[in-house]
Design a protein around this motif. Structure first.
Motif, PDB file in Angstrom:
ATOM      1  N   SER A   1       0.812  -1.216   0.000  1.00 10.74           N
ATOM      2  CA  SER A   1       0.000   0.000   0.000  1.00 10.74           C
ATOM      3  C   SER A   1       0.838   1.254   0.000  1.00 10.74           C
ATOM      4  O   SER A   1       0.353   2.338  -0.214  1.00 10.74           O
ATOM      5  CB  SER A   1      -0.901   0.026   1.236  1.00 10.74           C
TER       6      SER A   1
ATOM      7  N   THR B   1      -0.458  -5.806  -7.508  1.00 11.00           N
ATOM      8  CA  THR B   1      -1.706  -6.277  -8.097  1.00 11.00           C
ATOM      9  C   THR B   1      -1.992  -7.695  -7.632  1.00 11.00           C
ATOM     10  O   THR B   1      -1.138  -8.358  -7.026  1.00 11.00           O
ATOM     11  CB  THR B   1      -1.617  -6.257  -9.623  1.00 11.00           C
ATOM     12  N   ALA B   2      -3.175  -8.191  -7.945  1.00 13.88           N
ATOM     13  CA  ALA B   2      -3.518  -9.575  -7.601  1.00 13.88           C
ATOM     14  C   ALA B   2      -2.566 -10.545  -8.282  1.00 13.88           C
ATOM     15  O   ALA B   2      -2.170 -11.565  -7.691  1.00 13.88           O
ATOM     16  CB  ALA B   2      -4.964  -9.865  -7.995  1.00 13.88           C
TER      17      ALA B   2
ATOM     18  N   ARG C   1      -4.824  -1.393   2.026  1.00 11.15           N
ATOM     19  CA  ARG C   1      -5.571  -1.963   0.902  1.00 11.15           C
ATOM     20  C   ARG C   1      -7.045  -2.136   1.257  1.00 11.15           C
ATOM     21  O   ARG C   1      -7.398  -2.405   2.406  1.00 11.15           O
ATOM     22  CB  ARG C   1      -4.978  -3.328   0.522  1.00 11.15           C
ATOM     23  N   ASN C   2      -7.885  -2.025   0.259  1.00 10.23           N
ATOM     24  CA  ASN C   2      -9.321  -2.238   0.470  1.00 10.23           C
ATOM     25  C   ASN C   2      -9.820  -3.473  -0.267  1.00 10.23           C
ATOM     26  O   ASN C   2     -11.016  -3.641  -0.474  1.00 10.23           O
ATOM     27  CB  ASN C   2     -10.133  -1.004   0.061  1.00 10.23           C
ATOM     28  N   ASP C   3      -8.866  -4.341  -0.674  1.00 10.76           N
ATOM     29  CA  ASP C   3      -9.261  -5.611  -1.272  1.00 10.76           C
ATOM     30  C   ASP C   3      -9.071  -6.719  -0.239  1.00 10.76           C
ATOM     31  O   ASP C   3      -8.877  -6.455   0.946  1.00 10.76           O
ATOM     32  CB  ASP C   3      -8.481  -5.882  -2.561  1.00 10.76           C
ATOM     33  N   ARG C   4      -9.091  -7.968  -0.654  1.00 12.59           N
ATOM     34  CA  ARG C   4      -9.031  -9.080   0.285  1.00 12.59           C
ATOM     35  C   ARG C   4      -7.693  -9.170   1.021  1.00 12.59           C
ATOM     36  O   ARG C   4      -7.589  -9.841   2.059  1.00 12.59           O
ATOM     37  CB  ARG C   4      -9.312 -10.406  -0.440  1.00 12.59           C
ATOM     38  N   TRP C   5      -6.662  -8.495   0.515  1.00 11.80           N
ATOM     39  CA  TRP C   5      -5.348  -8.564   1.136  1.00 11.80           C
ATOM     40  C   TRP C   5      -5.156  -7.488   2.208  1.00 11.80           C
ATOM     41  O   TRP C   5      -4.096  -7.414   2.822  1.00 11.80           O
ATOM     42  CB  TRP C   5      -4.257  -8.449   0.073  1.00 11.80           C
TER      43      TRP C   5
END
Length: 381
Positions: free
Chosen positions: A138, A152-153, A199-203
């Motif tokens: 981040s 990135t993913a 981060r605001n995703d699953r990680w």
């Protein structure tokens, strides 16, 4: 005999606990003393040479039980930040195989420490970067907080694959296990710490349990690849390089939220990095980080931090003075080991200064122990 003499005699007796054999899964050690991983910058283009082999062999000849290698980068362009720190991929693997065999021939066991620095530059080389872009979950921590990008993913998947491949190489080469470097502000730690993981995703996540997902997925992938009996170690720390007062867990409950999921994912042994092993981690208890992690998870732990010396590492860098051997720290860490607060004791700078440190401690020949200085980091001894 006065009280002080009796206390010293009892603590000298406790030193025997350092020399009790250790066994966990397939890891069998002749004693409880571990050579701590220490970066040294002696591997041009990432490939360790015969001098590095001799460096590790001398510590094994000195009767260390387990050697954890200096951090070695996985096969990912942005994993490394200095060209003279070793890789654990490609052309470096045959050299690591020779080093591992040399250590085993001397009666010790060896585990490579697998490393990805993420967005963290090396404080000795603040302008160095071996990749086009530094990865960070981040943002960056350390002296230079510019120029990075968020992973990135696909980046995450590739890094997980890189750690898994390196672990399989370690197993193939005959090492006794692997250690993932999850502390000191490097990649895993950047996911753990709320100051760097926005981060605001699953990680990402608001809780430390949520922010352990990346590490859990790496551990699960490695475990699936190497099987149930190959030991997986994880180095953790509260402090970060240049952020010594940082904390991921401020209470035992928060520590449970951090290390509990990691143990469930498959971590066998926690290498708990502190700057001074004798300082308590939380108020109301004398337990240090290794003691608390063992109490919470039930897994074996390694303690480390100023064992045998009277200064912490960065004090040495600041003053440049000799750090004198300090027997009371040896007696104290042995006492705590005897009390089963932790299972293994990692020694860093003392073993840099003195390859024969273990034998001298075993003989209680404290007067023969050598002092340490930062100049020793620049030479092979």
């Amino acid at each position: 005999m006065n009280i002080v003499e009796a206390s010293t005699e009892a603590r000298d007796e406790a030193i025997n606990s350092l020399f009790v054999p250790f066994k966990y899964k397939t890891l069998e050690l002749r004693n409880r003393i571990v050579m701590s991983p220490m970066t040294r910058y002696f591997s041009p283009d990432g490939v360790p040479g015969e001098d590095v082999e001799e460096y590790y062999r001398r510590r094994a000849d000195g009767e260390v039980g387990l050697i954890i290698s200096e951090g070695a980068f996985i096969d990912r362009p942005t994993a490394r930040n200095v060209e003279t720190v070793p890789s654990f991929a490609g052309d470096a693997l045959p050299a690591w195989g020779r080093i591992g065999r040399a250590v085993s021939e001397s009666g010790a066991r060896m585990i490579p420490q697998l490393w990805h620095v993420g967005g963290h530059r090396d404080f000795n080389y603040p302008n160095s970067s071996c990749g086009d872009e530094l990865e960070s979950p981040s943002g960056l921590i350390g002296p230079d907080a510019s120029g990075g990008r968020t992973m990135t993913a696909d980046d995450v998947d590739d890094v997980i694959a890189g750690f898994t491949s390196a672990a399989l190489d370690a197993q193939r080469l005959g090492f006794a296990g692997v250690e993932l470097h999850g502390g000191h502000g490097y990649l895993f730690d950047q996911f753990f710490w709320e100051e760097t993981n926005k981060r605001n995703d699953r990680w990402g996540g608001r809780s430390v349990r949520e922010r352990t997902l990346f590490a859990r997925e790496v551990v699960r992938s490695v475990r699936s690849a190497v099987g149930p009996d190959f030991p997986i170690l994880l180095r953790i720390s509260q402090w970060k390089t240049a952020f010594y007062d940082a904390k991921i867990a401020g209470t035992p409950d928060e520590l449970q939220e951090w290390v509990g999921p990691l143990a469930d994912a498959g971590v066998d042994i926690f290498d708990c990095s502190t700057r001074r092993f004798f300082e308590p981690e939380f108020g109301g208890s004398s337990l240090n980080l290794a003691g608390w992690v063992r109490k919470i998870t039930g897994q074996p732990t390694i303690t480390v931090g100023s064992v045998g010396l009277n200064t912490h590492l960065y004090q040495d860098f600041e003053t440049g003075e000799l750090s004198a051997p300090t027997p009371w720290t040896i007696r104290e860490v042995a006492r705590r080991l005897e009390n089963e607060e932790f299972d293994l004791v990692a020694v860093g700078r003392s073993l840099l200064a003195d390859p024969g440190w273990v034998r001298k401690v075993k003989a209680r020949d404290f007067g023969a122990l050598r002092p340490y200085s930062v100049e020793l980091m620049k030479t092979l001894v």
